[in-house]
Design a protein around this motif. Structure first.
Motif, mmCIF file in Angstrom:
data_model
loop_
_atom_site.group_PDB
_atom_site.id
_atom_site.type_symbol
_atom_site.label_atom_id
_atom_site.label_comp_id
_atom_site.label_asym_id
_atom_site.label_seq_id
_atom_site.Cartn_x
_atom_site.Cartn_y
_atom_site.Cartn_z
ATOM 1 N N ASP A 3 -2.805 7.441 4.263
ATOM 2 C CA ASP A 3 -3.096 6.100 4.789
ATOM 3 C C ASP A 3 -1.789 5.390 5.146
ATOM 4 O O ASP A 3 -0.731 5.679 4.574
ATOM 5 N N ASP B 120 -1.175 2.163 4.665
ATOM 6 C CA ASP B 120 -1.027 0.860 4.007
ATOM 7 C C ASP B 120 -0.282 0.899 2.674
ATOM 8 O O ASP B 120 -0.377 -0.045 1.889
ATOM 9 N N SER C 160 -0.933 2.524 0.129
ATOM 10 C CA SER C 160 -1.731 2.922 -1.037
ATOM 11 C C SER C 160 -1.283 4.300 -1.502
ATOM 12 O O SER C 160 -1.392 4.634 -2.681
ATOM 13 N N ARG D 253 -3.830 -1.930 -0.998
ATOM 14 C CA ARG D 253 -2.940 -2.470 0.039
ATOM 15 C C ARG D 253 -2.543 -3.912 -0.253
ATOM 16 O O ARG D 253 -3.305 -4.688 -0.814
HETATM 17 MG MG LIG Z 1 -6.322 1.137 2.155
#
Ligand SMILES: [Mg+2]
Ligand SMILES: Nc1nc2c(ncn2[C@@H]2O[C@H](COP(=O)(O)OP(=O)(O)O)[C@@H](O)[C@H]2O)c(=O)[nH]1
Length: 227
Positions: free
Chosen positions: A94, A96, A98, A209
């Motif tokens: 991902d 973001d 994470s 996030r």
């Molecule tokens: Mg996320």
């Protein structure tokens, strides 16, 4: 053995703040290349990605999708390109933060003894940071349910942080995949395991996030909560 060459696929939708620092951190790993798959993000993530591709020529590429958007669709397009790349492993991540880029080498290393390595929140040493208890319980319940129904011996079936051995990815019947959104993660894991792929889990610290918004469609919300 020399370190495996990795292509990391990052699907993006409105991640203009996250993508530059994420790219900088990924590029600190010498054998890593990045493929951004952007779904015409209204916030201009696509142009930000193009600038990063200029900055890191030959190491960062951008795929600008034009069809209907979706996480599963984006990964499918990314996988189709990845299987003919000159790399040893293909990773999913991902945008973001994470998924911590510092934990990527541990996932890539796992491919030495597995076809698919899952970054797992639910094995010893794994954790989720900044989730409300309700969401932790739902995710745990969902994973228990998926384990029962699919009989997969996997603790974290819905994680999006993954590394594939190139050959194992090439054996996935991509044309048969139905998922357009988040269920793509479960479907591909199930297909791989059923066809005999060796699946391993390494612990990760998943951090919710901080920048930008989660932007999943309503239709995806069930899978999102399972996720
Ligand atoms: Mg996320
Ligand atoms: N290309 C593409 N990326 C998406 C789409 N939806 C989400 N993403 C990306 O998929 C990753 C996970 O999405 P996120 O919104 O963080 O979901 P959450 O972690 O479940 O809340 C992020 O990198 C998003 O930018 C989409 O429709 N298309």
């Amino acid at each position: 053995m020399t370190e495996p060459r990795a292509l990391v696929i990052v699907p993006t939708y409105n991640e203009r703040q996250n993508l530059p620092p994420l790219t900088d951190q990924l590029m600190q790993h010498p054998n890593v290349r990045l493929l951004v798959v952007d779904d015409q993000s209204p916030d201009g993530t696509g142009e930000v990605a193009d600038a990063l591709a200029q900055q890191y020529t030959g190491r960062v590429e951008v795929m600008h999708r034009t069809g209907r958007r979706g996480l599963g669709r984006s990964y499918l397009d990314g996988f189709r390109r990845a299987v003919s790349e000159n790399v040893d492993v293909v990773c999913q991540m991902d945008a973001d933060f994470s998924h911590n880029p510092a934990q990527l080498p541990a996932l890539i290393a796992g491919v030495a003894h597995a076809d698919l390595v899952l970054g797992s929140r639910y094995v010893p040493g794994g954790e989720v940071v900044n989730w409300p208890l309700r969401r932790v319980l739902l995710s745990r319940f969902a994973n228990g349910y998926i384990r029962t129904v699919t009989r997969l011996d996997v603790r974290d079936c819905t994680t999006g942080y993954r590394c594939w051995r190139l050959g194992a990815l090439g054996r996935l019947p991509l044309d048969r995949i139905r998922s357009e959104g988040y269920s793509f993660l479960i479907e591909t894991l199930f297909m791989a395991a059923r066809s005999g792929a060796r699946v391993a889990e390494v612990p990760i610290s998943f951090v919710e996030r901080r920048q930008g918004e989660s932007k999943l469609s309503r239709g995806d919300s069930a899978c999102r909560w399972l996720h």
